[in-house]
Design a protein around this motif. Structure first.
Motif, PDB file in Angstrom:
ATOM      1  N   ALA A 181       0.823  -1.203   0.000  1.00  0.00           N
ATOM      2  CA  ALA A 181       0.000   0.000   0.000  1.00  0.00           C
ATOM      3  C   ALA A 181       0.862   1.259   0.000  1.00  0.00           C
ATOM      4  CB  ALA A 181      -0.938  -0.008   1.201  1.00  0.00           C
ATOM      5  N   VAL A 182       1.941   1.257   0.799  1.00  0.00           N
ATOM      6  CA  VAL A 182       2.835   2.417   0.840  1.00  0.00           C
ATOM      7  C   VAL A 182       3.508   2.623  -0.503  1.00  0.00           C
ATOM      8  CG1 VAL A 182       4.931   3.337   1.910  1.00  0.00           C
ATOM      9  CG2 VAL A 182       3.209   2.208   3.322  1.00  0.00           C
ATOM     10  N   ALA A 183       3.978   1.520  -1.128  1.00  0.00           N
ATOM     11  CA  ALA A 183       4.631   1.630  -2.431  1.00  0.00           C
ATOM     12  C   ALA A 183       3.663   2.120  -3.501  1.00  0.00           C
ATOM     13  CB  ALA A 183       5.220   0.278  -2.824  1.00  0.00           C
ATOM     14  N   THR A 184       2.394   1.750  -3.395  1.00  0.00           N
ATOM     15  CA  THR A 184       1.409   2.212  -4.372  1.00  0.00           C
ATOM     16  C   THR A 184       1.212   3.724  -4.277  1.00  0.00           C
ATOM     17  OG1 THR A 184       0.274   0.079  -4.295  1.00  0.00           O
ATOM     18  CG2 THR A 184      -0.968   1.949  -5.156  1.00  0.00           C
ATOM     19  N   VAL A 185       1.065   4.220  -3.062  1.00  0.00           N
ATOM     20  CA  VAL A 185       0.884   5.665  -2.897  1.00  0.00           C
ATOM     21  C   VAL A 185       2.136   6.424  -3.333  1.00  0.00           C
ATOM     22  CG1 VAL A 185       0.484   7.504  -1.215  1.00  0.00           C
ATOM     23  CG2 VAL A 185      -0.808   5.369  -1.063  1.00  0.00           C
ATOM     24  N   ALA A 186       3.315   5.888  -3.009  1.00  0.00           N
ATOM     25  CA  ALA A 186       4.559   6.562  -3.371  1.00  0.00           C
ATOM     26  C   ALA A 186       4.916   6.386  -4.838  1.00  0.00           C
ATOM     27  CB  ALA A 186       5.693   6.042  -2.496  1.00  0.00           C
ATOM     28  N   GLY A 187       4.326   5.396  -5.515  1.00  0.00           N
ATOM     29  CA  GLY A 187       4.655   5.147  -6.913  1.00  0.00           C
ATOM     30  C   GLY A 187       6.042   4.573  -7.097  1.00  0.00           C
ATOM     31  N   SER A 188       6.523   3.808  -6.119  1.00  0.00           N
ATOM     32  CA  SER A 188       7.869   3.237  -6.161  1.00  0.00           C
ATOM     33  C   SER A 188       7.792   1.790  -6.634  1.00  0.00           C
ATOM     34  CB  SER A 188       8.518   3.314  -4.774  1.00  0.00           C
ATOM     35  OG  SER A 188       9.759   2.647  -4.769  1.00  0.00           O
ATOM     36  N   VAL A 189       8.288   1.554  -7.852  1.00  0.00           N
ATOM     37  CA  VAL A 189       8.265   0.192  -8.385  1.00  0.00           C
ATOM     38  C   VAL A 189       9.228  -0.701  -7.605  1.00  0.00           C
ATOM     39  CG1 VAL A 189       8.675  -1.201 -10.436  1.00  0.00           C
ATOM     40  CG2 VAL A 189       7.616   1.043 -10.660  1.00  0.00           C
ATOM     41  N   ARG A 190      10.387  -0.171  -7.226  1.00  0.00           N
ATOM     42  CA  ARG A 190      11.380  -0.963  -6.512  1.00  0.00           C
ATOM     43  C   ARG A 190      10.836  -1.462  -5.177  1.00  0.00           C
ATOM     44  NH1 ARG A 190      15.390   0.342  -2.772  1.00  0.00           N
ATOM     45  NH2 ARG A 190      14.774   2.533  -2.891  1.00  0.00           N
ATOM     46  N   PHE A 191      10.221  -0.582  -4.414  1.00  0.00           N
ATOM     47  CA  PHE A 191       9.689  -0.999  -3.118  1.00  0.00           C
ATOM     48  C   PHE A 191       8.455  -1.881  -3.286  1.00  0.00           C
ATOM     49  CE2 PHE A 191       7.477   0.019   0.998  1.00  0.00           C
ATOM     50  CZ  PHE A 191       8.365  -0.692   1.782  1.00  0.00           C
ATOM     51  N   LEU A 192       7.693  -1.668  -4.361  1.00  0.00           N
ATOM     52  CA  LEU A 192       6.532  -2.524  -4.638  1.00  0.00           C
ATOM     53  C   LEU A 192       6.982  -3.959  -4.883  1.00  0.00           C
ATOM     54  CD1 LEU A 192       3.380  -2.495  -5.225  1.00  0.00           C
ATOM     55  CD2 LEU A 192       4.030  -2.363  -7.630  1.00  0.00           C
ATOM     56  N   LEU A 193       8.001  -4.139  -5.716  1.00  0.00           N
ATOM     57  CA  LEU A 193       8.492  -5.482  -6.009  1.00  0.00           C
ATOM     58  C   LEU A 193       9.140  -6.106  -4.774  1.00  0.00           C
ATOM     59  CD1 LEU A 193      10.015  -4.950  -9.566  1.00  0.00           C
ATOM     60  CD2 LEU A 193       7.795  -5.923  -8.962  1.00  0.00           C
ATOM     61  N   ARG A 194       9.780  -5.291  -3.973  1.00  0.00           N
ATOM     62  CA  ARG A 194      10.417  -5.806  -2.758  1.00  0.00           C
ATOM     63  C   ARG A 194       9.366  -6.323  -1.775  1.00  0.00           C
ATOM     64  NH1 ARG A 194      14.619  -2.300   1.031  1.00  0.00           N
ATOM     65  NH2 ARG A 194      15.043  -3.933   2.569  1.00  0.00           N
ATOM     66  N   SER A 195       8.316  -5.564  -1.579  1.00  0.00           N
ATOM     67  CA  SER A 195       7.256  -5.994  -0.655  1.00  0.00           C
ATOM     68  C   SER A 195       6.514  -7.200  -1.206  1.00  0.00           C
ATOM     69  CB  SER A 195       6.277  -4.841  -0.412  1.00  0.00           C
ATOM     70  OG  SER A 195       6.932  -3.726   0.144  1.00  0.00           O
ATOM     71  N   LEU A 196       6.252  -7.203  -2.520  1.00  0.00           N
ATOM     72  CA  LEU A 196       5.546  -8.337  -3.129  1.00  0.00           C
ATOM     73  C   LEU A 196       6.376  -9.604  -3.039  1.00  0.00           C
ATOM     74  CD1 LEU A 196       3.045  -9.264  -4.672  1.00  0.00           C
ATOM     75  CD2 LEU A 196       4.211  -8.649  -6.794  1.00  0.00           C
ATOM     76  N   GLY A 197       7.700  -9.490  -3.230  1.00  0.00           N
ATOM     77  CA  GLY A 197       8.557 -10.665  -3.120  1.00  0.00           C
ATOM     78  C   GLY A 197       8.552 -11.246  -1.714  1.00  0.00           C
TER      79      GLY A 197
END
Length: 409
Positions: A93-109
């Motif tokens: 959710a945080v990565a979505t609001v921030a628009g950070s692909v790197r943190f999105l993939l890190r959290s999803l992994g």
């Protein structure tokens, strides 16, 4: 003459002071120089899982598999309590609001690693269930179907967790995180248990429930952050939020269409079985007295008239008596379809109670013959049925839909 710049020119990273470079390396999200980015970065740091997250997920998965094997609600709840803080989902959710692909993939992994752990521990418990079959599968069957109370529990858990994280920078709300873990990871464990045990129909729905809860949880978390004052920073934020919403809407439409539609029997069976009448058979008087088998059986849709043997005239004063045998037609067999609303099938048990041994599990739409035995146990009406391959057992009457007329149904 040099003109003043309209905005400060960023310095290359190698020219930054050492303290500034160390601060950038410690940041989870890219620095935008405003207060919101700093707050999102703090939330992102608390959402990063450590090694204890995966170790706790392994222990919780083993306990969940044991709970499904023993059909113990206490062990299932204990498994949810053992799951560590659900930081990866909050990180999505945080990565979505921030628009950070790197943190999105890190959290999803991180979340997918924990999901695989739960799936594998569930399959391990399923192999054990092959050696010692479970008495009942109420807990595992419940986790493999979507329910609105579970969706509401997930929503409350995500909203409360993010609200408490935003309120206290150093807090990891563990109590509300239990609700998130219960609804996200336990369906995966139940799916793995059903995959290898072979006694849980519709186990693949556990995977569908996991994906549905995951997407819904991330959407609720994103909207919660927006409500708390975190505006989306990039176009990717809006695109991801819209994608979550479309997936949830499509899944909801599929769910309503599948649950409201009529349950159809398998292609090999007719939609409705016609009434079947057994034709009475004529007997001679001599054969009736000796207990012999009938002379002939002629199938017909209507009862045949009773054959009466006429006395034969003789030269004696007293005529010879020939008895007349009148047969009552057998009752019409009653057939019913398995129709478990909110599930994919039902269990047929050896005795009319929930803790009895499972004779066979049947998917919705399969047709069984309803026998005459009916009993009420603890307020639940059980009927005895016979499957197409001759197996007999008891099933809750509400899980059947009659395909032929039956009194009182």
């Amino acid at each position: 003459m040099s003109l003043p710049a309209s905005e400060p020119i960023p310095m290359p990273e190698e020219e930054l002071p050492p303290a500034r470079r160390r601060r950038l390396n410690r940041m989870v999200l890219p620095e935008d120089g405003d207060e919101q980015s700093a707050r999102l970065d703090e939330l992102g740091k608390r959402a990063i899982p450590g090694a204890e997250f995966y170790l706790s997920a392994l222990l919780a998965g083993l306990v969940a598999g044991l709970g499904f094997w023993l059909d113990s609600p206490a062990l299932v709840i204990l498994a949810a309590l053992l799951v560590p803080f659900m930081g990866p989902l909050m990180g999505l959710a945080v990565a979505t609001v921030a628009g950070s692909v790197r943190f999105l993939l890190r959290s999803l992994g991180s979340l997918m690693i924990a999901a695989v752990i739960f799936l594998l521990t569930g399959t391990l418990a399923g192999w054990g269930a092959r050696l010692f079959p479970p008495v009942s599968l109420i807990q595992a069957g419940y986790q493999t179907r979507f329910t609105w109370p579970d969706a509401a529990l997930l929503t409350v858990g995500v909203v409360v967790t993010l609200a408490l994280m935003n309120r206290s920078p150093s807090q990891r709300p563990l109590v509300s995180s239990v609700a998130v873990a219960y609804t996200v990871f336990l369906p995966l464990s139940a799916a793995g248990f059903g995959l290898t045990s072979g006694v849980l129909p519709g186990w693949e729905m556990g995977l569908v429930v996991f994906l549905a809860h995951l997407i819904w949880g991330v959407l609720c978390g994103t909207l919660t952050l927006v409500f708390l004052g975190f505006r989306p920073l990039r176009f990717l934020s809006y695109a991801l939020t819209g994608g979550y919403a479309l997936l949830c809407l499509a899944g909801g439409l599929v769910y309503f269409l599948s649950s409201e539609g009529a349950v159809r029997p398998p292609p090999s069976l007719p939609a409705a079985l016609p009434p079947v009448l057994e034709t009475p058979t004529a007997f001679t008087g001599e054969q009736s007295e000796q207990g012999l088998t009938p002379l002939a059986e002629v199938p017909s849709q209507t009862p045949s008239p009773t054959v009466t043997l006429t006395p034969t005239a003789t030269h004696t004063l007293v005529p010879t008596r020939t008895p007349t045998v009148t047969l009552t037609p057998a009752p019409t067999p009653v057939y019913a379809r398995i129709n478990a609303r909110g599930g994919n099938g039902a269990f047929i048990r050896a005795e009319p109670r929930y803790d009895a041994l499972i004779v066979v599990s049947m998917l919705n739409g399969n047709v069984v013959e309803v026998l005459e035995d009916v009993t009420v146990n603890e307020g639940v009406t059980w009927v005895k049925v016979r499957t197409a391959d001759g197996k007999e057992g008891w099933i809750v009457r509400e899980l059947l839909a009659t395909a032929t007329p039956a009194p009182g149904w």
